[in-house]
Every structure is written in structure tokens, then in C-alpha cells.
Design an enzyme around this catalytic site. Sequence first.
Site, short mmCIF file in Angstrom:
data_model
loop_
_atom_site.label_atom_id
_atom_site.label_comp_id
_atom_site.label_asym_id
_atom_site.label_seq_id
_atom_site.Cartn_x
_atom_site.Cartn_y
_atom_site.Cartn_z
N TYR A 1 -1.07 7.45 10.87
CA TYR A 1 -0.12 7.12 9.81
C TYR A 1 -0.47 7.81 8.50
O TYR A 1 0.41 8.08 7.69
CB TYR A 1 -0.10 5.60 9.59
N GLY B 1 -2.95 10.67 8.25
CA GLY B 1 -3.14 12.11 8.45
C GLY B 1 -1.84 12.86 8.66
O GLY B 1 -1.61 13.90 8.03
N GLU C 1 -6.19 7.64 0.15
CA GLU C 1 -4.74 7.73 0.23
C GLU C 1 -4.12 6.43 -0.28
O GLU C 1 -4.56 5.35 0.07
CB GLU C 1 -4.33 7.96 1.69
N ALA D 1 2.20 4.02 0.85
CA ALA D 1 2.58 2.78 1.55
C ALA D 1 3.55 3.17 2.66
O ALA D 1 4.37 4.08 2.49
CB ALA D 1 3.23 1.81 0.57
N GLU D 2 3.45 2.50 3.78
CA GLU D 2 4.33 2.83 4.90
C GLU D 2 5.77 2.48 4.57
O GLU D 2 6.03 1.51 3.85
CB GLU D 2 3.85 2.13 6.16
N CYS E 1 -4.27 -2.14 6.07
CA CYS E 1 -5.25 -1.96 4.98
C CYS E 1 -5.74 -3.23 4.31
O CYS E 1 -6.94 -3.43 4.14
CB CYS E 1 -4.65 -1.06 3.90
C1 UDX Z 1 -0.75 -0.70 1.23
C2 UDX Z 1 -0.82 -0.17 -0.21
O1 UDX Z 1 0.41 -0.48 -0.89
C3 UDX Z 1 -1.06 1.33 -0.20
O2 UDX Z 1 -1.22 1.80 -1.51
C4 UDX Z 1 -2.32 1.64 0.61
O3 UDX Z 1 -2.53 3.03 0.72
C5 UDX Z 1 -2.20 1.04 2.00
O4 UDX Z 1 -1.92 -0.35 1.93
P1 UDX Z 1 1.12 -0.74 3.12
O5 UDX Z 1 0.16 -1.64 3.84
O6 UDX Z 1 1.70 0.41 3.86
O7 UDX Z 1 0.39 -0.12 1.83
O8 UDX Z 1 2.37 -1.60 2.60
P2 UDX Z 1 2.68 -2.50 1.31
O9 UDX Z 1 4.01 -2.12 0.82
O10 UDX Z 1 1.58 -2.48 0.33
O11 UDX Z 1 2.84 -3.96 1.93
C6 UDX Z 1 1.74 -4.68 2.49
C7 UDX Z 1 2.17 -6.05 2.92
O12 UDX Z 1 2.46 -6.89 1.81
C8 UDX Z 1 3.45 -6.08 3.79
O13 UDX Z 1 3.28 -6.98 4.85
C9 UDX Z 1 4.52 -6.54 2.83
O14 UDX Z 1 5.61 -7.15 3.46
C10 UDX Z 1 3.72 -7.50 1.97
N1 UDX Z 1 4.32 -7.73 0.63
C11 UDX Z 1 4.43 -6.70 -0.25
C12 UDX Z 1 4.72 -9.01 0.27
O15 UDX Z 1 4.62 -9.97 1.05
N2 UDX Z 1 5.24 -9.20 -1.00
C13 UDX Z 1 5.36 -8.19 -1.90
O16 UDX Z 1 5.83 -8.46 -3.02
C14 UDX Z 1 4.95 -6.90 -1.51
P1 ADP Z 2 -4.51 5.64 9.82
O1 ADP Z 2 -3.50 4.56 9.59
O2 ADP Z 2 -5.71 5.51 8.92
O3 ADP Z 2 -3.93 7.01 9.80
P2 ADP Z 2 -4.51 5.67 12.73
O4 ADP Z 2 -5.14 4.66 13.64
O5 ADP Z 2 -3.02 5.73 12.68
O6 ADP Z 2 -5.12 5.40 11.28
O7 ADP Z 2 -5.03 7.14 13.08
C1 ADP Z 2 -6.34 7.46 13.37
C2 ADP Z 2 -6.33 8.59 14.42
O8 ADP Z 2 -7.64 9.15 14.53
C3 ADP Z 2 -5.94 8.14 15.84
O9 ADP Z 2 -4.81 8.85 16.28
C4 ADP Z 2 -7.20 8.47 16.70
O10 ADP Z 2 -6.88 8.90 18.01
C5 ADP Z 2 -7.86 9.57 15.87
N1 ADP Z 2 -9.29 9.73 16.09
C6 ADP Z 2 -10.26 8.79 16.09
N2 ADP Z 2 -11.48 9.34 16.28
C7 ADP Z 2 -11.29 10.69 16.38
C8 ADP Z 2 -12.17 11.83 16.57
N3 ADP Z 2 -13.49 11.68 16.67
N4 ADP Z 2 -11.61 13.07 16.65
C9 ADP Z 2 -10.26 13.23 16.54
N5 ADP Z 2 -9.39 12.20 16.35
C10 ADP Z 2 -9.89 10.96 16.27
#
Ligand code: UDX
Ligand code: ADP
Length: 480
Positions: free
Chosen positions: A11, A13, A157, A160-161, A272
Site C-alpha cells: 500500500y 511502496g 510516509e 492516508a489510504e 498504522c
Molecule cells: C493513517 C494516517 O492518516 C496517515 O498519515 C499514515 O501515513 C497512515 O495512517 P490511514 O490509516 O490510511 O492513514 O487512514 P485515516 O484516514 O487516518 O483513518 C484511520 C482510521 O480512523 C479509519 O478507520 C477512519 O475511519 C478512522 N477515522 C478517521 C475516524 O473514525 N474518525 C475521523 O474523524 C477520522
Molecule cells: P505497507 O502497507 O507498509 O505498504 P504491505 O503489507 O502492503 O505494507 O506491503 C509490504 C510488502 O513487502 C508485501 O507485499 C511483502 O510481500 C513485501 N516483503 C516483505 N518482505 C520482503 C522482502 N524481504 N523482500 C521483498 N519484499 C518483501
Amino acid sequence: MVKICCIGAGYVGGPTMAVIALKCPEIQVAVVDISVPRISAWNSDTLPIYEPGLDEVVKKCRGKNLFFSSDVEKHVSEADIVFVSVNTPTKTQGLGAGKAADLTYWESAARMIADVSKSSKIVVEKSTVPVKTAEAIEKILTHNSKGINFQILSNPEFLAEGTAIQDLFEPDRVLIGGRETPEGQKAIKALRDVYAHWVPMDRIICTNLWSAELSKLAANAFLAQRISSVNAMSALCEATGADVSQVSHAVGKDTRIGPKFLNASVGFGGSCFQKDILNLVYICECNGLPEVANYWKQVIKVNDYQKTRFVNRIVSSMFNTVSGKKIAILGFAFKKDTGDTRETPAIDVCKGLLGDKAMLSIYDPQVSEEQIQRDLSMNKFDWDHPVHLQPTSPSSMKQVSVVWDAYAATKDAHGICILTEWDEFKTLDYQKIYDNMQKPAFVFDGRNIVDVAKLREIGFIVYSIGKPLDEWLKDMPAVA
Ligand code: UDX
Ligand code: ADP
């Protein structure tokens, strides 16, 4: 030509490298992963992750200056800058179990980099890691370096997703941490030059290694804390008749607080927040700071409390039992616009209802049946390992069915739980849904997206997080 390689096509990379390739046409970017199916998906028309705008970016660059490959060693050996974005699960065994980060994958990536390198490299930490990881990685690299110079940077990083591409195009800030030596500063400059292709200089913050690592944990802890704060208020709102949306609106108007990230919900999820706070807690404990550790631990406790409270509301309003009753679950992803289910509150809510023997009919526009079955049968923290090391396909649970339409999910159901704020749930034909449900028909809105007054007019009994309670619920407190 500068060559970048990113280990880990996940997610973080995948989208990050795609945007670097788009914004820096003269840089060659390779994203590598040990998972062959994942790489094949990146090279296909159906990318392995759903992220608005990602398809377009990948299509523009793939095959030109963006490549996805499982030949990890080749691309690492050729690269000038190696990003590492591999899994960092929470340890489930041994020292720090349940809190500390398991750096197995990071360590094996570092050893591989040292093994295959024939020229100097900048190695960039991209996965969130505990403070001082860079130092450990530096030791692995320098002890195996065969005279090659490695510079370690931390470049956490913040995307946010669901909004990853937008966040990458216009980041609030880019953070680069490095050693305060001339070589360290040179490495910082090299990475800064990459981002400077599209990020204004005043948004690129350069710090020492430890500040960069800690800032990432701190930022996520602060964000999660805001949600736990508003969720704690939501319980009090229900008890007093206040409306949490009105309270957060009023509070957010204070410019020192600000309006964002104050939506009460069934709880935060995602890969996270919980992991990073557990990490922070562990670091505090290891540094002899139990009070600070307990302060942050409470953010997770309130999040767990919110999910339990939601399940208790459902069970208590339905005559204290959901045994054998069909309950529709609308939304399984941890937030809208993503198919990601890591740490989604839906897992705990569904498990709670299954524990009371409910029959669940689940619909999410982006999550597959296989993923839902796997999530509901997996142990805590198992999700955060490379796919091929995760538990194999679960036997599907009889109490759970996954359907591809909200109307099918709700047909003949006793209650509806909205667990993800997908836009389509706002515009469903609730009259039609009501007509096809058992009576009394309940809606439990874990995201505060439905028009409560309208639904009550139709005849639903509605529970909305932190809103004045329906008469029905008033005598049924959700305390265990
Ligand atoms: C988070 C951080 O925002 C991002 O900066 C970091 O790099 C990775 O973690 P992410 O987990 O993708 O990003 O989503 P985010 O939008 O932060 O939401 C996290 C959770 O909080 C979700 O489940 C969301 O629904 C919840 N949320 C968010 C609430 O319940 N209320 C809010 O007001 C905001
Ligand atoms: P993030 O949300 O931090 O990007 P993910 O779980 O989505 O985390 O991605 C991590 C990726 O790293 C996975 O696709 C996994 O297969 C890969 N991975 C883990 N260890 C290695 C490694 N030693 N060499 C190459 N790829 C790896």
C-alpha cells in the site's frame, strides 16, 4: 540516470513509487516484492490495491520508467537509492510480544541489500519502524559492507489510504531524517532533489534520523488520540442527550483545535494507528517512562471500548440476544474508498456478534469474500505478514455469508450495522429495505451517515453513535 528501487510492493511502496515515476520522468523506478502474485497483479489491468487515481498514474508510467518485478536482487544491486517498505508486524511471541515491532522482514531485506550491493547506496526507511531502527540497520549494512558506503535515511510516509494519490501529489510535508555528517547531509540532499521535482522546498523538512522516526509515530498517535477523544465524548453524549456532531463542530471551530479528524465512529482501524501506538508504548516502557506509556495505551483502550460498546448496543436493543438472527453488515473496509481491511473495526464487531451466535450477511463494495472469511478466522496481528506466510485459506464460517449487494444483505434481516462510510450507503432506498426486513427493524449506524429522522419516519429503530438515543434504547444501557 538515477535508479530507484523499492523493496515491498504494498500500500505504501506501490503508490509512492508510481508517483515518483510520474513526477520524475528521468528517474528509473523499480518496485520489487517477494510475492510473485502481487507483482503479477501490479503488471496486470487489475492492480492489487484499490486506490482512486492510482490506475491512471500506473498506466502512464509502467513500462517507461516504472517497473514491477520479483527479481529483487537484480534491481537492488543496480539502484542508487533503495527504499524499504516491507511488513513490520507486531510481535506475537518473545520479548515485547503484543507491542514491539517484529523487524524480521526489515532485517532480511537489509542483509540482502548488503549481500548484493556492488556500489554505494542510500537506503531509505519507508515502513514505520521503532525509533533507533535506522541505527540497527546501519550496523547490519556496515558490518557486511565489503567496503561499500551505505547511508541510511528515514523518510516516513504520511499518505492516508483512499486519498493516497492526492496526498502524494500535494503532501502537507515530506520528512527526511539522516545523519548529521557530511555524507549524511549529502544523502539527504539526494533524496530531497527527488521530491523537489514537485514538492515546494518549504514543505520538505530535514531532521536527524531519530526525530524523523519518532515524528511518524507521534503523528499517528496524535491523530488516533483525536478519534479516541471524540469517541469518548460520544459515550457521554449518549448518556446526556448531547449530539456528538454538534459538539465536535463547536469544538473544531476553535482554530487551535481545527475541524478535521473529529468524526465519532465505531472505532479507528487501518494498518498504522494501533501498531504505531503499541510501538510507542513499548519504546516508552523500555525507556523507563511508564506514565507516558500508559497515557498512549489509553487511546487504544478507548478504541476497543467503542467497538465493544457498539456490539453491546446491538445485542441489548434486540432483546439481549442476536442468536440465530440475521444481521446485515454494510461495509467491512476500515474506511471508505479502500478495499483494505487491516485492523478494521468490522472484524471486532463481527466477532462480537458471532460470539452471540448471530447470522451475518456482509456486503462491502471492495472487499472479497475470501478476505472477509480470512479476517474473521485470523489471529490478532497475523495479517501483517507477507501473504504467502499468512495462515492458509480458512474453512468458511457457516454463520457468515458475503453478498454483493446491500439489498441482498438486508433482506429478512433483523438489523443493519453500518461499519464503513461508503457513499452508496447514504442513498440506499431505505423504504424498500425496511419493507423487506423483520420487524422491529433496527439500524445501527457506526459512521453517522444516515438521515436518522427520515429512517425513524419509515419505522426503523435507529442507533447513531453519540446522538440522542431512540426511546427504544433508553432503557437498555450498553454497559457490559
Ligand atoms: C493513517 C494516517 O492518516 C496517515 O498519515 C499514515 O501515513 C497512515 O495512517 P490511514 O490509516 O490510511 O492513514 O487512514 P485515516 O484516514 O487516518 O483513518 C484511520 C482510521 O480512523 C479509519 O478507520 C477512519 O475511519 C478512522 N477515522 C478517521 C475516524 O473514525 N474518525 C475521523 O474523524 C477520522
Ligand atoms: P505497507 O502497507 O507498509 O505498504 P504491505 O503489507 O502492503 O505494507 O506491503 C509490504 C510488502 O513487502 C508485501 O507485499 C511483502 O510481500 C513485501 N516483503 C516483505 N518482505 C520482503 C522482502 N524481504 N523482500 C521483498 N519484499 C518483501
